[in-house]
Design a protein around this motif. Sequence first.
Motif, PDB file in Angstrom:
ATOM      1  N   GLY A 154       0.814  -1.201   0.000  1.00  0.00           N
ATOM      2  CA  GLY A 154       0.000   0.000   0.000  1.00  0.00           C
ATOM      3  C   GLY A 154       0.851   1.256   0.000  1.00  0.00           C
ATOM      4  O   GLY A 154       0.554   2.219  -0.713  1.00  0.00           O
ATOM      5  N   ARG A 155       1.901   1.239   0.790  1.00  0.00           N
ATOM      6  CA  ARG A 155       2.777   2.412   0.874  1.00  0.00           C
ATOM      7  C   ARG A 155       3.454   2.675  -0.468  1.00  0.00           C
ATOM      8  O   ARG A 155       3.476   3.803  -0.957  1.00  0.00           O
ATOM      9  N   ARG A 156       3.972   1.618  -1.103  1.00  0.00           N
ATOM     10  CA  ARG A 156       4.648   1.789  -2.382  1.00  0.00           C
ATOM     11  C   ARG A 156       3.671   2.256  -3.459  1.00  0.00           C
ATOM     12  O   ARG A 156       4.001   3.100  -4.289  1.00  0.00           O
ATOM     13  N   THR A 157       2.472   1.710  -3.451  1.00  0.00           N
ATOM     14  CA  THR A 157       1.460   2.118  -4.421  1.00  0.00           C
ATOM     15  C   THR A 157       1.116   3.596  -4.239  1.00  0.00           C
ATOM     16  O   THR A 157       1.067   4.353  -5.204  1.00  0.00           O
ATOM     17  N   ALA A 158       0.900   3.991  -2.995  1.00  0.00           N
ATOM     18  CA  ALA A 158       0.572   5.394  -2.719  1.00  0.00           C
ATOM     19  C   ALA A 158       1.698   6.320  -3.182  1.00  0.00           C
ATOM     20  O   ALA A 158       1.444   7.341  -3.828  1.00  0.00           O
ATOM     21  N   GLU A 159       2.943   5.944  -2.876  1.00  0.00           N
ATOM     22  CA  GLU A 159       4.085   6.770  -3.277  1.00  0.00           C
ATOM     23  C   GLU A 159       4.187   6.854  -4.798  1.00  0.00           C
ATOM     24  O   GLU A 159       4.392   7.933  -5.359  1.00  0.00           O
ATOM     25  N   THR A 176      -1.596   7.524   1.814  1.00  0.00           N
ATOM     26  CA  THR A 176      -2.044   6.142   1.986  1.00  0.00           C
ATOM     27  C   THR A 176      -3.563   6.083   2.095  1.00  0.00           C
ATOM     28  O   THR A 176      -4.201   5.196   1.529  1.00  0.00           O
ATOM     29  N   ALA A 177      -4.151   7.042   2.796  1.00  0.00           N
ATOM     30  CA  ALA A 177      -5.610   7.064   2.940  1.00  0.00           C
ATOM     31  C   ALA A 177      -6.295   7.255   1.585  1.00  0.00           C
ATOM     32  O   ALA A 177      -7.295   6.579   1.278  1.00  0.00           O
ATOM     33  N   ALA A 178      -5.773   8.148   0.750  1.00  0.00           N
ATOM     34  CA  ALA A 178      -6.354   8.376  -0.571  1.00  0.00           C
ATOM     35  C   ALA A 178      -6.217   7.130  -1.446  1.00  0.00           C
ATOM     36  O   ALA A 178      -7.134   6.763  -2.186  1.00  0.00           O
ATOM     37  N   MET A 179      -5.051   6.460  -1.343  1.00  0.00           N
ATOM     38  CA  MET A 179      -4.847   5.235  -2.112  1.00  0.00           C
ATOM     39  C   MET A 179      -5.848   4.169  -1.674  1.00  0.00           C
ATOM     40  O   MET A 179      -6.467   3.504  -2.503  1.00  0.00           O
ATOM     41  N   LYS A 180      -6.057   4.019  -0.359  1.00  0.00           N
ATOM     42  CA  LYS A 180      -7.002   3.022   0.149  1.00  0.00           C
ATOM     43  C   LYS A 180      -8.425   3.344  -0.301  1.00  0.00           C
ATOM     44  O   LYS A 180      -9.197   2.445  -0.646  1.00  0.00           O
TER      45      LYS A 180
END
Length: 185
Positions: free
Chosen positions: A145-150, A156-160
């Motif tokens: 999740g962290r890598r995807t968000a970056e 991270t919240a927006a990615m989730k």
Amino acid sequence: MADRSWPGEGLVLAAQRGDAGATAELVTGSHPHVRRFAHSLCASPEDAEDAAQEALIVLYRRIGMLRASGALASWMFRVVRNECLRRVRARVRRADAPAPDPGLPSAEEQVLERLEAQWVVDAILALPAEQRRVLIMRDIQGHSGRRTAEALGLSTAAMKSRLHRARSTLREHLAAAGPVPGDPS
């Protein structure tokens, strides 16, 4: 641990501009992913290897046709899928093909089972680009999740949130489309 990511957009753009070194690096960096796609879609390991090679040749020759540099993975998936289908059709047309063992599923049946995934692929391709990117990175490529968000420039919240919307939209699309093609139920 090996890097599981696809070559970056900068490399794709450089290859599209005709940089021979970037093109070679792009093909080399895409090879493991293309092989994985081919082995999951093709009827036999031999067909998978041949399909992967053909897909890499298409990548090399037609990188300029890729409209969105961030769509490399989905483009290559379609190229591999089409090559696997072409090989199945050619096998079916050959009159001299040996009769399959009646106790085992035919190569065609195996491919058709695997290609039920196309139903899901079509639903993923119908997602808005922002949702599709996050879904592919998390659920298909397996990034954290962290890598995807970056990578997407999100919190991270927006990615989730995008991932949740993508999964919900995908579920709704699949439910509305009815039963899986080829499913007898």
